[in-house]
Design an enzyme around this catalytic site. Sequence first.
Site, mmCIF file in Angstrom:
data_model
loop_
_atom_site.group_PDB
_atom_site.id
_atom_site.type_symbol
_atom_site.label_atom_id
_atom_site.label_comp_id
_atom_site.label_asym_id
_atom_site.label_seq_id
_atom_site.Cartn_x
_atom_site.Cartn_y
_atom_site.Cartn_z
ATOM 1 N N LYS A 504 0.842 -1.203 0.000
ATOM 2 C CA LYS A 504 0.000 0.000 0.000
ATOM 3 C C LYS A 504 0.875 1.251 0.000
ATOM 4 O O LYS A 504 2.056 1.180 0.366
ATOM 5 C CB LYS A 504 -0.882 -0.020 1.243
ATOM 6 N N TYR A 731 13.103 32.131 5.776
ATOM 7 C CA TYR A 731 11.821 32.746 6.116
ATOM 8 C C TYR A 731 11.690 33.032 7.604
ATOM 9 O O TYR A 731 12.128 32.231 8.435
ATOM 10 C CB TYR A 731 10.678 31.803 5.736
HETATM 11 C C1 LIG Z 1 0.002 -1.778 6.971
HETATM 12 C C2 LIG Z 1 -0.573 -3.018 7.476
HETATM 13 C C3 LIG Z 1 0.241 -4.095 7.842
HETATM 14 C C4 LIG Z 1 1.751 -4.019 7.866
HETATM 15 O O1 LIG Z 1 2.174 -3.381 9.042
HETATM 16 P P1 LIG Z 1 3.744 -3.195 9.374
HETATM 17 O O2 LIG Z 1 3.743 -2.654 10.739
HETATM 18 O O3 LIG Z 1 4.245 -2.242 8.371
HETATM 19 O O4 LIG Z 1 4.327 -4.524 9.242
HETATM 20 C C5 LIG Z 1 -0.362 -5.272 8.197
HETATM 21 N N1 LIG Z 1 -1.706 -5.392 8.211
HETATM 22 C C6 LIG Z 1 -2.537 -4.365 7.907
HETATM 23 C C7 LIG Z 1 -3.988 -4.572 7.942
HETATM 24 C C8 LIG Z 1 -2.001 -3.148 7.537
HETATM 25 O O5 LIG Z 1 -2.814 -2.135 7.215
#
Ligand SMILES: *Cc1c(COP(=O)(O)O)cnc(C)c1O
Length: 837
Positions: A504, A731
């Site tokens: 993702k 800035y």
């Molecule tokens: C992002 C996610 C993971 C992975 O988590 P990490 O801490 O990056 O290993 C696993 N399960 C779900 C449902 C997630 O959204």
Amino acid sequence: MEYRVAQICKIVKGELLQGAEDRPVTHLLSDSRKLIYPAVSLFIPIVGTHRDGHQYIGELYEKGVRCFLTSRAIPAGEYPEAAFIRVKDTLRALQMLTAWHRQQFHIPVIGITGSNGKTVVKEWIYQLLESDYNIVRSPKSYNSQIGVPLSVWQMQPEHELAVFEAGISMPGEMAHIESIIRPTIGIFTNIGEAHNEGFLNVRQKINEKLVLFTRTEVLIYCKDYPELNECILQFHNHIRRKASDPEKSQRLLTWSARHEADLRVISIDKNENHTRIDALYEGQPVYIRIPFTDDGSIENAIHCWCLLLWLGTPETIIRERMEGLTNIAMRLELKQAVNNCSLINDSYNSDLGSLVIALDFLQQQQQHATRTVILSDILQSGKRDAELYEAVARLLEQKGVNRLIGIGKSISREKNSFLGIAGLQCVFFDSTEAFAEQFRHLSFQNETILLKGARVFAFERISRMLEQKVHQTVLEINLSALVHNLKQYQSLLRPSTRMMVMVKAFSYGSGSYEIASLLQFHQVDYLAVAYADEGVELRRAGITLPVMVMNPEPGTFDAIIQWQLEPEIYSLQMLDLFEQELKKPDIREFPIHIKLDTGMHRLGFEPQHLETLSGLLRRSPHLRVKSVFSHLAASEDPQQDDFTRQQGELFLRMSDTLQKALPYTFLRHIANSAAIERHPDLQLDMVRLGIGLHGLSQPGGPLHEKLHNVSTLRTTVSQLKKIPPGDTVGYGRQGKAPGGMTIATVAIGYADGYIRRLGNGRGHMLVQEQLAPVIGNVCMDMLMLDVSAIPEVQEGDEVIVFGPDLPISRLAEWAGTIPYEIMTGISQRVKRVYFQE
Ligand SMILES: *Cc1c(COP(=O)(O)O)cnc(C)c1O
């Protein structure tokens, strides 16, 4: 050289279960994905903890492979045309076979081991001696229990010198490797202090490595590593005592900058871009000049120098060739190129071995339907041209190349080898200039291009034409490190546990199809994305793995169905809506994933929904539950371990209820990266790997210090300025310089994802390997660093924002956030460059 089945059977002390004794074998295959010559390959199924090579026998038989080693029984009648040789241990059989092969040759064989520099020394020996000998060498860094046998198998009667490198990870391995390489000349490069993974201490590691040199005539090493020197002297004395004629037994050829040695280094003078090394050899002054100034290169070059002296190479020739040493490209880079192309630039050498590796990398790229190879003449192969280009043609055919642009007189002359290949378009040019003139007419569009040429063809010119101008700030992604990390996590899993990888948010900022292609190649079981459009992008780029979508909005259901993505269902209402969508076209058993809320309180069914849910699922012909899962809220936190255990127990109870209600089984999963390390009992049927793939492990966990850094964010110094005392920077006049300072303006700002909170001294970057604080506020596209303490900085210098020496976790601490936010925040305008070592 050609072997026959019966002969191999005898060499490996196997039993011929079935098949013709006289089938020819010229190639060994241990990785089913690397098949090139089915009819003459012997497949060696390697049994690992996670994968058993035997499972690929069927597929390879389909593709025409007819010779197999096996340590299993063969189902009667299933492979009527194949020969099967049964052995107890297939890896040992591979080693026995190649050890036997090695013994057919009586040429000098150089064996190299040590902590660092093995591959560079090997490649430099090749550069230094290629005009004197026809050399066979390990491809890239093939130095493992499997890599070494495959390297040695390349030895053929035309070769005059062999160079192989050897690495080990456990005590006891080197004896096998020694019997396969049987080096006559040894080089021990050095010994590192760092991790003795698998060994009790440094001495044990040195002594194990020394086993490689048990039978060498000479051993070359540097005396300036005290422990190494002591161990080698002991080892050497032991060998001499055992020898029947100690005078004729092993010689040591040493070099040192501090002690008496065969090659006594007197001075090392570094200037702008050269180093001159003066020494005494057999009492005579000698010197070399090399076009490098770093200590690693100097050490590597002196090892090579010793070898040339041992081989009796005349001094003038040594000097001339040392001067011409070049950087060896240890990596294959994938970059964005013009007209939506991707470019793999490997224009540093050309030989069959490295071509095979580059073509494998090309084949992994799924993002464009067309694969093009721009290839120069292949120099110094020791084969006749006709035979050589015939072999190249077969390779291109097997690797699914669609277009060949051949550059050079020899490849042009042999064009007939390529013209017969179905689906391969070819054009040929005599020279790089001739190609450049026609460049505009060749139309490169939406394809993956491999650029592979010998140095003399100066393919840099072509890469400049193809590459997109990049913004000075780039995020480099080390694909080899990513694969290393994946394997580290796999090593913690039980053999039956599957692996879903979370890609993702552009795979945590590192890329979409680039990363997904690699994961597909390495055979993970599942991918997961947040939104349907991310999944569609993967499908368009040729990703065929199952893909779970975690936030499937109703407006995207049609895309999900059309592209065979698998939605996460987390409410009864959503279940109903999705089922409606499947009813009209009467789609049956569409794969879905059920999310349970066990305490995270984000998305998911709660215990009171289970009865209704089970009823609906049981009755629906349209849905098929592939998996049931939940998410842990605090798996990384030891203080919350009781809560995590409760979540685990509740998950098992809830998923049991569903399992009892359904007539088929589904997978259960709950563990994210931290849980894979910290809660092995929660592995269940599958785990979901996320941040760990990118090199972030758990303090105190089993992978701590074992993962490799994946991403490096680099930018450059645009301008240097001297600020007079009392003036301010940036800035809001927030950067104060009461005593004056030197500042460097660098090309990254908050629009690139550099968090504004890192301004005013909180954040630091690496300039000339030293930390420089951010001065004043971070601007949109730029920021200023205080470099007063780093006088050697120049405009155009590289600046590291994060990387191996400045971990993302440090940045996250400075910014008061977590690494996830930094990684996913790097904006899309920062170009990604991928490479494989
Ligand atoms: C992002 C996610 C993971 C992975 O988590 P990490 O801490 O990056 O290993 C696993 N399960 C779900 C449902 C997630 O959204």
